[in-house]
Design a protein around this motif. Sequence first.
Motif, short mmCIF file in Angstrom:
data_model
loop_
_atom_site.label_atom_id
_atom_site.label_comp_id
_atom_site.label_asym_id
_atom_site.label_seq_id
_atom_site.Cartn_x
_atom_site.Cartn_y
_atom_site.Cartn_z
N ASN A 135 0.89 -1.24 0.03
CA ASN A 135 0.09 -0.19 0.01
C ASN A 135 0.82 1.03 -0.19
O ASN A 135 1.67 1.47 0.99
N ILE A 193 -7.21 -1.63 -3.22
CA ILE A 193 -6.43 -0.55 -2.74
C ILE A 193 -6.33 0.80 -3.69
O ILE A 193 -6.21 0.43 -4.96
N GLY A 208 -4.59 5.22 -0.97
CA GLY A 208 -4.19 4.06 -0.08
C GLY A 208 -5.42 3.68 0.63
O GLY A 208 -5.26 2.85 1.72
#
Length: 436
Positions: free
Chosen positions: A237, A279, A283
Amino acid sequence: MASSTLVLVFICLCFVVSSSVATTSPRPILQVTKDATTLQYVTQISQRTPFVPVKLTLDLGGPYMWVNCERGYASTTYTPALCGSAPCQLLNTTSCTTGTTCNPPVPDCFNNTCGHGPENPIANTGTSGQLGADVFKIQASNGRNLVSVLTVPRLYFICGSNFINDGLASGVTGMAGLGRTGASLPAQLSTYFRFDPKFALCLSRSSGAVFFGDGPYTLLPNVDASSSLTYTPLIVNPVTESKFLGFLGDASPKYFIGVKSIKVKDKRVSGFNQSLLTIDGEGRGGTSISTAAPYTVLETTIYKALVAAFVKAMPKNVQKVANVAPFGACFNSNNIGSTRLGPAVPSIDLELLQSKNVWRINGANSMVAVNNNVLCLGFVEARTDFAPVIPVIIGGHQIEDNLLQFDLSKSRLGFSSSLLGRSTTCANFNFTSTAA
């Protein structure tokens, strides 16, 4: 983000590795106990000169180890990290604290020392703290039992405070961060002892272990839990979600996997926006794994859809009863059978991206016995006063008695599925015997 050159500089400056350390050396291991009151997974290391035992709560997604330095921290080998040094740059921190210089250095008396924001994700608190290093001692194993004790002369950590110590288990004075950074315990230990950056987590309802390095990870009675792992990619991420830890450009230290759908009894759960499982550019979204959450935490629409599907899939002769907080679906257990994999209830499957693999959650990991007659679905709803950044957080109860290997060199997660099916548990590593 720190460059590969900076990582090499950090290694040279901070970890003077003896040429006698061989790739076949014993590997570090942490013994874990589950605190019955807080449901936290607690370990113990030794630190400082003279050595002091330090209890820490495991934080799988934590970026580094932090220790409460306001609880009488005293050591003749403590070394602060100077502003602009390689350890500070590796943490991507520009924070620099000035104050009175002390000789010898101590954590609460510093000058030109870089800092970061240690966080307690259990209490959702954070503060500022200084980066320093000290002597660190940890048990070692050959994958079957204990063989020795290993010492790292300089292991970096952040000084925390009483403020963020609140909410931790009794006797705990910090957190052991295992996250995806260059300063986490797995990163520092693999660098110093020169093994591939990987570690394995094996937790149970009572105890467990964290194995650093490759297998075998042998559990009594002679079961190598690493012998039949299924693999799925670990996803980075690019944006940290923490309001305490993040600096501009930081990726999340948490471990994410790609889940494309959720099934109950082989039927896909609907009724929520499937894009939540991905995602996005900011984020948000996706699925992470956590030891700080005792149960899997789901965004509201996912949670309600899963509960509805599970209730519908339960046998008709199983009576639904009043809910017991924090759970949203509870059942009379009298008509629920028992299997080697736990209560005989509908399975929950996480269908994984980029493969045909499935992470199956059977009764031992899906249900919680709240008393002798009631079993509850062990998933909880995320807070509803704000939209969660991570819609699916796989919590401790769901990963118990599953061996999880985090292989950072190949960016993949290996998982064993329930070890109960192999007649063992994660409580069965032999910590009582030392090899000759």
